[in-house]
Design an enzyme around this catalytic site. Structure first.
Site, short mmCIF file in Angstrom:
data_model
loop_
_atom_site.label_atom_id
_atom_site.label_comp_id
_atom_site.label_asym_id
_atom_site.label_seq_id
_atom_site.Cartn_x
_atom_site.Cartn_y
_atom_site.Cartn_z
N GLY A 1 49.78 36.07 29.71
CA GLY A 1 51.17 36.53 29.75
C GLY A 1 52.10 35.32 29.67
O GLY A 1 52.97 35.12 30.51
N ASN B 1 46.16 41.97 24.31
CA ASN B 1 46.25 42.58 25.62
C ASN B 1 45.17 41.95 26.50
O ASN B 1 44.00 42.28 26.39
CB ASN B 1 46.04 44.09 25.50
CG ASN B 1 46.21 44.77 26.84
OD1 ASN B 1 46.19 44.13 27.90
ND2 ASN B 1 46.37 46.08 26.82
N ASP C 1 54.28 40.66 35.51
CA ASP C 1 55.10 41.83 35.79
C ASP C 1 54.65 42.46 37.11
O ASP C 1 53.46 42.64 37.33
CB ASP C 1 54.96 42.84 34.65
CG ASP C 1 55.48 42.26 33.33
OD1 ASP C 1 56.45 41.49 33.38
OD2 ASP C 1 54.89 42.56 32.28
N GLU D 1 60.54 31.90 33.14
CA GLU D 1 60.75 32.77 34.31
C GLU D 1 60.87 31.92 35.58
O GLU D 1 61.73 32.18 36.42
CB GLU D 1 59.56 33.74 34.41
CG GLU D 1 59.78 34.94 35.28
CD GLU D 1 60.92 35.86 34.84
OE1 GLU D 1 61.23 35.93 33.63
OE2 GLU D 1 61.51 36.49 35.73
N1 SAM Z 1 54.53 33.57 32.26
C1 SAM Z 1 55.84 33.63 31.62
C2 SAM Z 1 56.89 32.93 32.45
O1 SAM Z 1 56.57 32.58 33.61
O2 SAM Z 1 58.00 32.71 31.94
C3 SAM Z 1 56.28 35.08 31.33
C4 SAM Z 1 56.48 35.94 32.54
S1 SAM Z 1 56.97 37.62 32.08
C5 SAM Z 1 57.70 38.26 33.51
C6 SAM Z 1 55.37 38.44 32.05
C7 SAM Z 1 54.74 38.34 30.67
O3 SAM Z 1 53.43 38.90 30.68
C8 SAM Z 1 55.53 39.09 29.60
O4 SAM Z 1 55.83 38.19 28.57
C9 SAM Z 1 54.58 40.19 29.17
O5 SAM Z 1 54.75 40.53 27.82
C10 SAM Z 1 53.23 39.57 29.45
N2 SAM Z 1 52.15 40.56 29.65
C11 SAM Z 1 52.20 41.64 30.44
N3 SAM Z 1 51.03 42.32 30.37
C12 SAM Z 1 50.23 41.63 29.50
C13 SAM Z 1 48.93 41.83 29.00
N4 SAM Z 1 48.18 42.87 29.38
N5 SAM Z 1 48.43 40.93 28.12
C14 SAM Z 1 49.16 39.87 27.72
N6 SAM Z 1 50.42 39.63 28.16
C15 SAM Z 1 50.95 40.50 29.04
#
Ligand code: SAM
Length: 253
Positions: A42, A129, A152, A229
């Site tokens: 993510g 994913n 998330d 984030e």
């Molecule tokens: N890690 C980054 C940061 O700290 O800035 C992004 C945090 S953001 C709140 C959470 C990220 O996880 C999002 O970009 C979302 O698209 C990704 N994400 C959520 N579920 C995921 C999954 N099953 N596989 C890959 N990415 C995922």
């Protein structure tokens, strides 16, 4: 749905020479191929990879990111608005290239490689994913570090199964991690922080890393400062909750 991106059947099907051409020279004599050792799950806009790259220039790292532009555009616009001056550069390139975030991260890495010759050759990103396809990308014992930064929160109890850290998914993470490898998690949501810690605590193949070791680890301070984030939370002077655990040996290892 997952139909928008290709899924490799197994790790040997992933063409890593495409991700890290510098580490896979075409005229190289036959030798064991380098393997990805760090995964940022993510990864969002890729800030952690960009910060880690110069610290471990010989280690291949990959970001895994699922969501497409709609969600990330909103996230991005809110970041841009909150600090337009600092994010102006991202804003311009994002609006020009309005496509998926993984494409954005790829462009960001290509740009860094072009402007810093010899650097940033060890980082890349895939759109996938991670909750479904981690074992399609990594072999048993391959990873030395895994990052789950500001995942998330999925507050509602019925949505807890969507959390990227759970006892069940830790079985998969333990499988792809080398004994001694480290999982880093951080969040600004206390309840999620407690949840991630309790999942790791319950799991027989992970043990908490000691305070002294955490203090000495140069990666730890990046957890709250390197990602987009994390920077947002820091600007708002929000609290963060970390859980850092080591993969320990099982009878089968
Ligand atoms: N890690 C980054 C940061 O700290 O800035 C992004 C945090 S953001 C709140 C959470 C990220 O996880 C999002 O970009 C979302 O698209 C990704 N994400 C959520 N579920 C995921 C999954 N099953 N596989 C890959 N990415 C995922």
């Amino acid at each position: 749905s997952d139909s928008h991106f290709p899924v490799p059947n197994c790790p040997s099907e992933v063409d890593y020479s495409f991700h890290y051409p510098y580490f896979f020279p075409k005229d190289a004599p036959p030798a064991p191929k380098p393997k990805v050792r760090f995964a940022d799950v993510g990864c969002g806009f890729g800030g952690m990879l960009v910060s880690l790259s110069p610290l471990f220039p010989d280690t291949l790292m990959i970001g895994m990111e699922l969501r497409d532009k709609a969600f990330l555009l909103l996230l991005f616009l809110s970041l841009s608005l909150s600090l337009f001056i600092n994010y102006a550069e991202y804003f311009i390139s994002f609006t020009r290239s309005a496509h998926q975030v993984t494409e954005y991260v790829k462009d960001r890495i290509q740009g860094l490689r072009a402007t810093n010759p010899g650097q940033y050759n060890n980082i890349s990103v895939v759109r996938t994913n991670s909750m479904k396809y981690i074992p399609n990308y990594f072999e048993k014992g391959q990873l030395l570090k895994m990052f789950f930064l500001f995942p998330d929160p999925h507050f509602k109890e019925k949505n807890h199964r969507r959390r990227v850290v759970s006892v069940q998914l830790l079985d998969e993470y333990a499988y792809v991690m080398e004994v001694g490898g480290i999982i880093y998690t951080v969040t600004d949501v206390e309840e999620l922080g407690d949840w991630m810690k309790s999942c790791l605590e319950k799991h027989p193949l992970f043990e908490a890393v000691g305070e002294e070791e955490i203090k000495k680890d140069p990666v730890v301070k990046l957890l709250t400062s390197a990602t987009e984030e994390g920077q947002k939370v820091a600007r708002n002077e929000g609290q963060t909750f970390m859980a850092i655990y080591r993969r320990v040996a099982s009878k089968e290892d």
